[in-house]
Design an enzyme around this catalytic site. Structure first.
Site, PDB file in Angstrom:
ATOM      1  N   LYS A  22       0.842  -1.217   0.000  1.00  0.00           N
ATOM      2  CA  LYS A  22       0.000   0.000   0.000  1.00  0.00           C
ATOM      3  C   LYS A  22       0.866   1.252   0.000  1.00  0.00           C
ATOM      4  O   LYS A  22       0.679   2.150  -0.818  1.00  0.00           O
ATOM      5  CB  LYS A  22      -0.905   0.014   1.232  1.00  0.00           C
ATOM      6  CG  LYS A  22      -1.588   1.369   1.449  1.00  0.00           C
ATOM      7  CD  LYS A  22      -2.455   1.408   2.679  1.00  0.00           C
ATOM      8  CE  LYS A  22      -1.785   1.871   3.932  1.00  0.00           C
ATOM      9  NZ  LYS A  22      -1.621   3.333   4.070  1.00  0.00           N
ATOM     10  N   ASN A  23       1.819   1.314   0.927  1.00  0.00           N
ATOM     11  CA  ASN A  23       2.537   2.575   1.101  1.00  0.00           C
ATOM     12  C   ASN A  23       3.531   2.860  -0.033  1.00  0.00           C
ATOM     13  O   ASN A  23       3.940   4.005  -0.208  1.00  0.00           O
ATOM     14  CB  ASN A  23       3.197   2.632   2.484  1.00  0.00           C
ATOM     15  CG  ASN A  23       2.146   2.849   3.571  1.00  0.00           C
ATOM     16  OD1 ASN A  23       1.007   3.225   3.273  1.00  0.00           O
ATOM     17  ND2 ASN A  23       2.506   2.598   4.821  1.00  0.00           N
ATOM     18  N   CYS A 117      -5.234   8.450   8.672  1.00  0.00           N
ATOM     19  CA  CYS A 117      -5.530   7.883   9.989  1.00  0.00           C
ATOM     20  C   CYS A 117      -5.208   8.896  11.086  1.00  0.00           C
ATOM     21  O   CYS A 117      -4.228   9.631  11.005  1.00  0.00           O
ATOM     22  CB  CYS A 117      -4.693   6.631  10.225  1.00  0.00           C
ATOM     23  SG  CYS A 117      -5.276   5.195   9.311  1.00  0.00           S
ATOM     24  N   ARG A 122       0.094  15.103  13.056  1.00  0.00           N
ATOM     25  CA  ARG A 122       0.930  14.626  11.949  1.00  0.00           C
ATOM     26  C   ARG A 122       1.351  15.831  11.104  1.00  0.00           C
ATOM     27  O   ARG A 122       0.813  16.082  10.022  1.00  0.00           O
ATOM     28  CB  ARG A 122       0.173  13.591  11.109  1.00  0.00           C
ATOM     29  CG  ARG A 122      -0.181  12.348  11.887  1.00  0.00           C
ATOM     30  CD  ARG A 122      -0.945  11.336  11.056  1.00  0.00           C
ATOM     31  NE  ARG A 122      -0.106  10.596  10.136  1.00  0.00           N
ATOM     32  CZ  ARG A 122      -0.560   9.634   9.332  1.00  0.00           C
ATOM     33  NH1 ARG A 122      -1.826   9.301   9.350  1.00  0.00           N
ATOM     34  NH2 ARG A 122       0.259   8.993   8.520  1.00  0.00           N
ATOM     35  N   ASP A 305       3.357   0.502  12.186  1.00  0.00           N
ATOM     36  CA  ASP A 305       2.100   0.000  11.601  1.00  0.00           C
ATOM     37  C   ASP A 305       1.736  -1.391  12.123  1.00  0.00           C
ATOM     38  O   ASP A 305       0.586  -1.814  12.003  1.00  0.00           O
ATOM     39  CB  ASP A 305       2.207  -0.055  10.069  1.00  0.00           C
ATOM     40  CG  ASP A 305       2.274   1.338   9.467  1.00  0.00           C
ATOM     41  OD1 ASP A 305       1.952   2.306  10.175  1.00  0.00           O
ATOM     42  OD2 ASP A 305       2.662   1.452   8.293  1.00  0.00           O
ATOM     43  N   ARG A 397      -9.299   0.339   3.427  1.00  0.00           N
ATOM     44  CA  ARG A 397      -8.332   1.283   2.850  1.00  0.00           C
ATOM     45  C   ARG A 397      -7.003   0.602   2.533  1.00  0.00           C
ATOM     46  O   ARG A 397      -6.291   1.031   1.621  1.00  0.00           O
ATOM     47  CB  ARG A 397      -8.056   2.426   3.841  1.00  0.00           C
ATOM     48  CG  ARG A 397      -9.151   3.468   3.900  1.00  0.00           C
ATOM     49  CD  ARG A 397      -8.709   4.632   4.750  1.00  0.00           C
ATOM     50  NE  ARG A 397      -7.344   4.993   4.440  1.00  0.00           N
ATOM     51  CZ  ARG A 397      -6.446   5.452   5.307  1.00  0.00           C
ATOM     52  NH1 ARG A 397      -6.778   5.645   6.562  1.00  0.00           N
ATOM     53  NH2 ARG A 397      -5.227   5.743   4.932  1.00  0.00           N
TER      54      ARG A 397
HETATM   55  N1  EPU Z   1       6.787  14.204  11.114  1.00  0.00           N
HETATM   56  C1  EPU Z   1       7.030  15.519  11.429  1.00  0.00           C
HETATM   57  N2  EPU Z   1       7.070  16.433  10.410  1.00  0.00           N
HETATM   58  C2  EPU Z   1       6.893  16.083   9.113  1.00  0.00           C
HETATM   59  C3  EPU Z   1       6.649  14.730   8.789  1.00  0.00           C
HETATM   60  C4  EPU Z   1       6.608  13.807   9.817  1.00  0.00           C
HETATM   61  O1  EPU Z   1       7.180  15.869  12.602  1.00  0.00           O
HETATM   62  O2  EPU Z   1       6.949  16.963   8.243  1.00  0.00           O
HETATM   63  C5  EPU Z   1       6.743  13.185  12.196  1.00  0.00           C
HETATM   64  C6  EPU Z   1       5.375  12.527  12.304  1.00  0.00           C
HETATM   65  O3  EPU Z   1       4.487  13.297  13.086  1.00  0.00           O
HETATM   66  C7  EPU Z   1       5.725  11.200  12.926  1.00  0.00           C
HETATM   67  C8  EPU Z   1       7.097  10.887  12.330  1.00  0.00           C
HETATM   68  O4  EPU Z   1       7.615  12.128  11.853  1.00  0.00           O
HETATM   69  O5  EPU Z   1       5.843  11.334  14.308  1.00  0.00           O
HETATM   70  C9  EPU Z   1       7.086   9.895  11.188  1.00  0.00           C
HETATM   71  O6  EPU Z   1       6.115  10.284  10.230  1.00  0.00           O
HETATM   72  P1  EPU Z   1       6.230   9.924   8.673  1.00  0.00           P
HETATM   73  O7  EPU Z   1       6.287  11.187   7.908  1.00  0.00           O
HETATM   74  O8  EPU Z   1       7.305   8.914   8.472  1.00  0.00           O
HETATM   75  O9  EPU Z   1       4.829   9.243   8.440  1.00  0.00           O
HETATM   76  P2  EPU Z   1       3.886   9.403   7.190  1.00  0.00           P
HETATM   77  O10 EPU Z   1       4.708   9.561   5.966  1.00  0.00           O
HETATM   78  O11 EPU Z   1       2.826  10.394   7.493  1.00  0.00           O
HETATM   79  C10 EPU Z   1       3.926   6.872   6.658  1.00  0.00           C
HETATM   80  C11 EPU Z   1       2.918   5.806   6.380  1.00  0.00           C
HETATM   81  C12 EPU Z   1       2.222   5.425   7.669  1.00  0.00           C
HETATM   82  C13 EPU Z   1       3.256   4.947   8.658  1.00  0.00           C
HETATM   83  C14 EPU Z   1       4.320   6.020   8.869  1.00  0.00           C
HETATM   84  C15 EPU Z   1       5.448   5.611   9.784  1.00  0.00           C
HETATM   85  C16 EPU Z   1       2.223   6.260   4.141  1.00  0.00           C
HETATM   86  C17 EPU Z   1       1.165   6.768   3.222  1.00  0.00           C
HETATM   87  N3  EPU Z   1       1.949   6.328   5.426  1.00  0.00           N
HETATM   88  O12 EPU Z   1       3.215   7.989   7.166  1.00  0.00           O
HETATM   89  O13 EPU Z   1       1.351   4.359   7.330  1.00  0.00           O
HETATM   90  O14 EPU Z   1       2.641   4.668   9.893  1.00  0.00           O
HETATM   91  O15 EPU Z   1       4.878   6.392   7.608  1.00  0.00           O
HETATM   92  O16 EPU Z   1       6.063   4.458   9.345  1.00  0.00           O
HETATM   93  O17 EPU Z   1       3.249   5.778   3.691  1.00  0.00           O
HETATM   94  C18 EPU Z   1      -0.476   2.936   7.622  1.00  0.00           C
HETATM   95  O18 EPU Z   1      -0.117   2.340   6.603  1.00  0.00           O
HETATM   96  O19 EPU Z   1      -1.366   2.500   8.392  1.00  0.00           O
HETATM   97  C19 EPU Z   1       0.159   4.200   7.967  1.00  0.00           C
HETATM   98  C20 EPU Z   1      -0.363   5.054   8.845  1.00  0.00           C
END
Ligand code: EPU
Length: 429
Positions: A22-23, A117, A122, A305, A397
């Site tokens: 998915k990701n 989610c 975030r 996750d 999803r």
């Molecule tokens: N963060 C910041 N600032 C930013 C971006 C992130 O502070 O600009 C923080 C976030 O708040 C969090 C940490 O950095 O505490 C990691 O966040 P990340 O950006 O890695 O997460 P994401 O890209 O929003 C993706 C996956 C999530 C998964 C996380 C962590 C996708 C679409 N989503 O989210 O997947 O939990 O990485 O591995 O790739 C899921 O599949 O259920 C899901 C939520």
């Protein structure tokens, strides 16, 4: 609103084919618009997040031809819009990848602040800091982010936090920036490598994906490409944890075992047997599982996750287990629902204490988010009695054919509309 009626006391046994990630898919689809050529994607999971992105691509003017359940051909030559609509974007986090790809292709993007989610705050400050470093102007007004750049110029960007989203978004923008971009303190997840491989297949020049530093030489144009999405390590991990929790024996097929090492190690710690083969992993649960402490971290650490499904496994292991959630502030949405099923869990800040060994009991519960929904599904399968899981849209999803795959492993699950009675055929709740 649909719900799932799940029979308890189920031991999962058999083999299951794991779908595409998915990701990775949700980043590769927005990435496709960087090229005006024809893109052919295989192993795309058939999940609602992918359907939402297809709807956004269609809205932007991409010509989409389905090639069976898991493949698609995209022609992106005649894009007519640069602003994905709010009602689609709000459904999923990954719609923020259109910021990077539209900026890369047109030097302009108008994207609503994304949904996804609810895992606590975030922020997307790292994405915006990166776009700004490449020379983009940023304006945020009325919930819309507008990015504009006469031209993007390569830069050195050090991320303050390790972020999957920011790493991918900056790759998407930097591949067409003038000159060299160096991204430091980046995320190393296999999905990052998959997106980099796809971009390179389109003609980008990205090196170092999968390490802490990514180097990108901007290019002027992109070609068509063919790409197969990597297997979903989170889906695979979900089935592996479910196998152990149900004390069953399940083989996950078509996986990359290297991507699953943290899960394999944790399962072994709890006493489950794990057999690793080149493209499959078999997990055999044991009647007596041992408690274990678990800390989530970016890859190659234990993935956040899989923290909710792992918590269910630890409710089975007799004794005290401690989970520390290091990636998100608020990723314990499943705890209150698991407590409704009789689990003994105490959350203090980022730590959860699990007193395992007590049999869960079936109950009506609600899926608060995607991975919490998967965790509740496992809990329902191993509980004494039947359970009804509502808000199934969260599970849809991200898991392709979840009920069908579990049914193939011996589960009894029925999907019902809100107004239907909740009895299983021949059983009762
Ligand atoms: N963060 C910041 N600032 C930013 C971006 C992130 O502070 O600009 C923080 C976030 O708040 C969090 C940490 O950095 O505490 C990691 O966040 P990340 O950006 O890695 O997460 P994401 O890209 O929003 C993706 C996956 C999530 C998964 C996380 C962590 C996708 C679409 N989503 O989210 O997947 O939990 O990485 O591995 O790739 C899921 O599949 O259920 C899901 C939520």
């Amino acid at each position: 609103m649909e719900s799932l009626v799940v029979k308890g006391n189920t031991e999962l046994v058999g083999r299951v084919k794991i779908s595409g990630s998915k990701n990775a898919a949700v980043a590769v689809l927005p990435a496709a618009i960087l090229s005006p050529g024809t893109i052919y994607l295989e192993n795309l999971p058939d999940i609602t997040d992918v359907q939402t992105l297809m709807a956004i691509l269609d809205y932007l003017g991409v010509k989409i031809r389905r090639r069976g359940r898991n493949a698609v051909e995209l022609s992106t030559a005649n894009l007519s819009r640069i602003a994905p609509p709010y009602d689609m974007v709000k459904k999923m986090r990954a719609s923020y990848y259109f910021m990077g790809s539209l900026l890369g292709r047109f030097g302009r993007a108008v994207v609503p602040i994304p949904g996804g989610c609810d895992l606590g705050p975030r922020p997307i400050d790292q994405h915006l800091k990166g776009f700004s470093a490449l020379g983009s102007k940023i304006n945020i007004e009325h919930g819309m982010i507008t990015l504009t750049a006469e031209k993007l110029v390569g830069a050195r960007i050090y991320f303050d936090v390790v972020s999957i989203g920011a790493t991918i978004n900056l790759m998407l923008a930097a591949v067409s920036a003038e000159g060299r971009t160096i991204l430091e303190n980046v995320a190393k997840e296999p999905e990052i490598v998959d997106v980099a491989n796809f971009l390179n297949a389109m003609g980008a020049s990205i090196r170092g994906a999968g390490t802490d530093v990514i180097r990108i030489e901007g290019v002027k144009s992109f070609s068509g490409a063919k790409h197969a999405i990597i297997p979903d390590r989170i889906e695979a991990g979900t089935f592996m944890l479910a196998a152990a929790a149900s004390r069953g024996t399940v083989t996950v097929d078509e996986v990359i075992p290297k991507h699953l090492e943290a899960i394999t190690a944790k399962l072994r710690e709890t006493g489950a047997e794990v057999l690793v083969e080149p493209e499959s992993i078999t997990v055999k649960g044991k009647a007596e599982l041992k408690p274990s402490d678990l800390k989530t971290f970016p890859y190659p650490g234990f993935p956040t996750d899989l923290q909710p499904p792992a918590m269910v496994l630890l409710t089975v292991a007799k004794g005290l287990s401690v989970i520390t959630e290091n990636v998100f502030d608020g990723r314990y949405n499943h705890v209150e629902e698991l407590k409704r099923m009789g689990a003994r869990i105490k959350v203090e800040g980022r730590t959860a204490l699990i007193e395992g060994g007590k049999t869960l009991t079936g109950a009506p519960v609600s899926a608060p988010d995607l991975r919490s929904g998967a965790a509740l599904m496992i809990a329902a399968l191993i509980a004494d009695g039947d359970s009804t899981i509502s808000d199934v849209k969260h599970i849809d999803r991200g898991y392709e054919l979840f009920e069908e795959k579990l049914t193939q492993l011996g589960a009894t699950i029925r999907r019902k509309k809100a107004e239907e009675p909740s009895q299983l055929a021949g059983g009762s709740e």
